[in-house]
Motif scaffolding. Structure first.
Motif, mmCIF file in Angstrom:
data_model
loop_
_atom_site.group_PDB
_atom_site.id
_atom_site.type_symbol
_atom_site.label_atom_id
_atom_site.label_comp_id
_atom_site.label_asym_id
_atom_site.label_seq_id
_atom_site.Cartn_x
_atom_site.Cartn_y
_atom_site.Cartn_z
ATOM 1 N N ARG A 1 0.843 -1.188 0.000
ATOM 2 C CA ARG A 1 0.000 0.000 0.000
ATOM 3 C C ARG A 1 0.881 1.243 0.000
ATOM 4 N N PRO A 2 0.596 2.241 -0.875
ATOM 5 C CA PRO A 2 1.433 3.436 -0.947
ATOM 6 C C PRO A 2 1.254 4.296 0.298
ATOM 7 N N PRO A 3 2.200 5.224 0.563
ATOM 8 C CA PRO A 3 2.073 6.125 1.703
ATOM 9 C C PRO A 3 0.784 6.939 1.622
ATOM 10 N N ARG A 4 0.317 7.403 2.774
ATOM 11 C CA ARG A 4 -0.920 8.190 2.832
ATOM 12 C C ARG A 4 -0.838 9.374 1.885
ATOM 13 N N GLY A 5 -1.912 9.602 1.136
ATOM 14 C CA GLY A 5 -1.956 10.712 0.199
ATOM 15 C C GLY A 5 -1.424 10.367 -1.180
ATOM 16 N N MET A 6 -0.802 9.212 -1.311
ATOM 17 C CA MET A 6 -0.262 8.796 -2.596
ATOM 18 C C MET A 6 -1.237 7.829 -3.259
ATOM 19 N N ALA A 7 -1.263 7.845 -4.562
ATOM 20 C CA ALA A 7 -2.195 6.997 -5.311
ATOM 21 C C ALA A 7 -1.692 5.566 -5.357
ATOM 22 N N ASP A 8 -2.631 4.657 -5.402
ATOM 23 C CA ASP A 8 -2.318 3.251 -5.563
ATOM 24 C C ASP A 8 -2.463 2.905 -7.042
ATOM 25 N N PRO A 9 -1.360 2.587 -7.734
ATOM 26 C CA PRO A 9 -1.450 2.292 -9.161
ATOM 27 C C PRO A 9 -2.368 1.118 -9.477
ATOM 28 N N ALA A 10 -2.661 0.277 -8.510
ATOM 29 C CA ALA A 10 -3.542 -0.862 -8.737
ATOM 30 C C ALA A 10 -4.976 -0.541 -8.326
ATOM 31 N N SER A 11 -5.337 0.729 -8.318
ATOM 32 C CA SER A 11 -6.683 1.130 -7.915
ATOM 33 C C SER A 11 -7.713 0.655 -8.927
ATOM 34 N N PRO A 12 -9.018 0.664 -8.551
ATOM 35 C CA PRO A 12 -10.056 0.140 -9.433
ATOM 36 C C PRO A 12 -10.126 0.797 -10.815
ATOM 37 N N GLY A 13 -9.611 2.003 -10.993
ATOM 38 C CA GLY A 13 -9.666 2.657 -12.296
ATOM 39 C C GLY A 13 -8.635 2.129 -13.278
ATOM 40 N N ALA A 14 -7.828 1.153 -12.854
ATOM 41 C CA ALA A 14 -6.732 0.660 -13.685
ATOM 42 C C ALA A 14 -7.146 -0.605 -14.431
ATOM 43 N N PRO A 15 -6.902 -0.660 -15.764
ATOM 44 C CA PRO A 15 -7.209 -1.887 -16.495
ATOM 45 C C PRO A 15 -6.311 -3.023 -16.011
ATOM 46 N N GLU A 16 -6.865 -4.216 -15.872
ATOM 47 C CA GLU A 16 -6.105 -5.337 -15.326
ATOM 48 C C GLU A 16 -5.047 -5.860 -16.276
ATOM 49 N N ASP A 17 -5.207 -5.655 -17.585
ATOM 50 C CA ASP A 17 -4.258 -6.216 -18.533
ATOM 51 C C ASP A 17 -3.073 -5.304 -18.831
ATOM 52 N N ALA A 18 -3.034 -4.105 -18.235
ATOM 53 C CA ALA A 18 -1.908 -3.192 -18.472
ATOM 54 C C ALA A 18 -0.662 -3.782 -17.828
ATOM 55 N N ASP A 19 0.484 -3.586 -18.473
ATOM 56 C CA ASP A 19 1.691 -4.178 -17.906
ATOM 57 C C ASP A 19 2.187 -3.369 -16.709
ATOM 58 N N ASP A 20 3.070 -3.980 -15.944
ATOM 59 C CA ASP A 20 3.544 -3.382 -14.698
ATOM 60 C C ASP A 20 4.229 -2.033 -14.923
ATOM 61 N N GLY A 21 4.972 -1.903 -16.015
ATOM 62 C CA GLY A 21 5.650 -0.637 -16.305
ATOM 63 C C GLY A 21 4.662 0.498 -16.523
ATOM 64 N N GLN A 22 3.575 0.203 -17.224
ATOM 65 C CA GLN A 22 2.542 1.219 -17.443
ATOM 66 C C GLN A 22 1.880 1.600 -16.131
ATOM 67 N N GLN A 23 1.605 0.616 -15.292
ATOM 68 C CA GLN A 23 0.988 0.895 -13.993
ATOM 69 C C GLN A 23 1.915 1.721 -13.113
ATOM 70 N N LEU A 24 3.202 1.423 -13.154
ATOM 71 C CA LEU A 24 4.176 2.185 -12.380
ATOM 72 C C LEU A 24 4.199 3.634 -12.845
ATOM 73 N N ARG A 25 4.245 3.846 -14.148
ATOM 74 C CA ARG A 25 4.258 5.209 -14.697
ATOM 75 C C ARG A 25 2.964 5.954 -14.369
ATOM 76 N N PHE A 26 1.830 5.255 -14.485
ATOM 77 C CA PHE A 26 0.554 5.873 -14.163
ATOM 78 C C PHE A 26 0.545 6.314 -12.697
ATOM 79 N N GLY A 27 1.013 5.458 -11.805
ATOM 80 C CA GLY A 27 1.093 5.816 -10.383
ATOM 81 C C GLY A 27 1.978 7.027 -10.152
ATOM 82 N N GLU A 28 3.102 7.098 -10.861
ATOM 83 C CA GLU A 28 4.010 8.245 -10.732
ATOM 84 C C GLU A 28 3.335 9.527 -11.212
ATOM 85 N N ILE A 29 2.612 9.447 -12.336
ATOM 86 C CA ILE A 29 1.909 10.611 -12.871
ATOM 87 C C ILE A 29 0.840 11.080 -11.899
#
Length: 80
Positions: A1-29
């Motif tokens: 779980r990310p620190p408080r106030g930070m987004a979780d890249p695996a949140s419900p708005g994320a497509p399940e088939d996206a690769d880990d690199g895309q999810q990591l970048r999305f979380g950073e953005i």
């Protein structure tokens, strides 16, 4: 779980088939948008597209810089 106030890249708005690199970048953005003050990036019921494009539009508008383009943002838009 990310620190408080930070987004979780695996949140419900994320497509399940996206690769880990895309999810990591999305979380950073999302975390960058949150740190800038765009709190709609936390709304997991919005699509990733809406969260990122909405955040970009918000950043440009909030910057106060003069930009010579028309910006139209509508939730749940598609490209094409």
């Amino acid at each position: 779980r990310p620190p408080r106030g930070m987004a979780d890249p695996a949140s419900p708005g994320a497509p399940e088939d996206a690769d880990d690199g895309q999810q990591l970048r999305f979380g950073e953005i999302v975390n960058l948008l949150l740190s800038a003050g765009y709190f709609r990036a936390r709304i997991s019921s919005l699509s990733q597209f809406d969260r990122v494009v909405g955040g970009l539009c918000w950043c440009i508008t909030s910057s106060g810089a003069e930009v010579d383009v028309d910006i139209l943002f509508q939730e749940n838009s598609t490209i094409g």
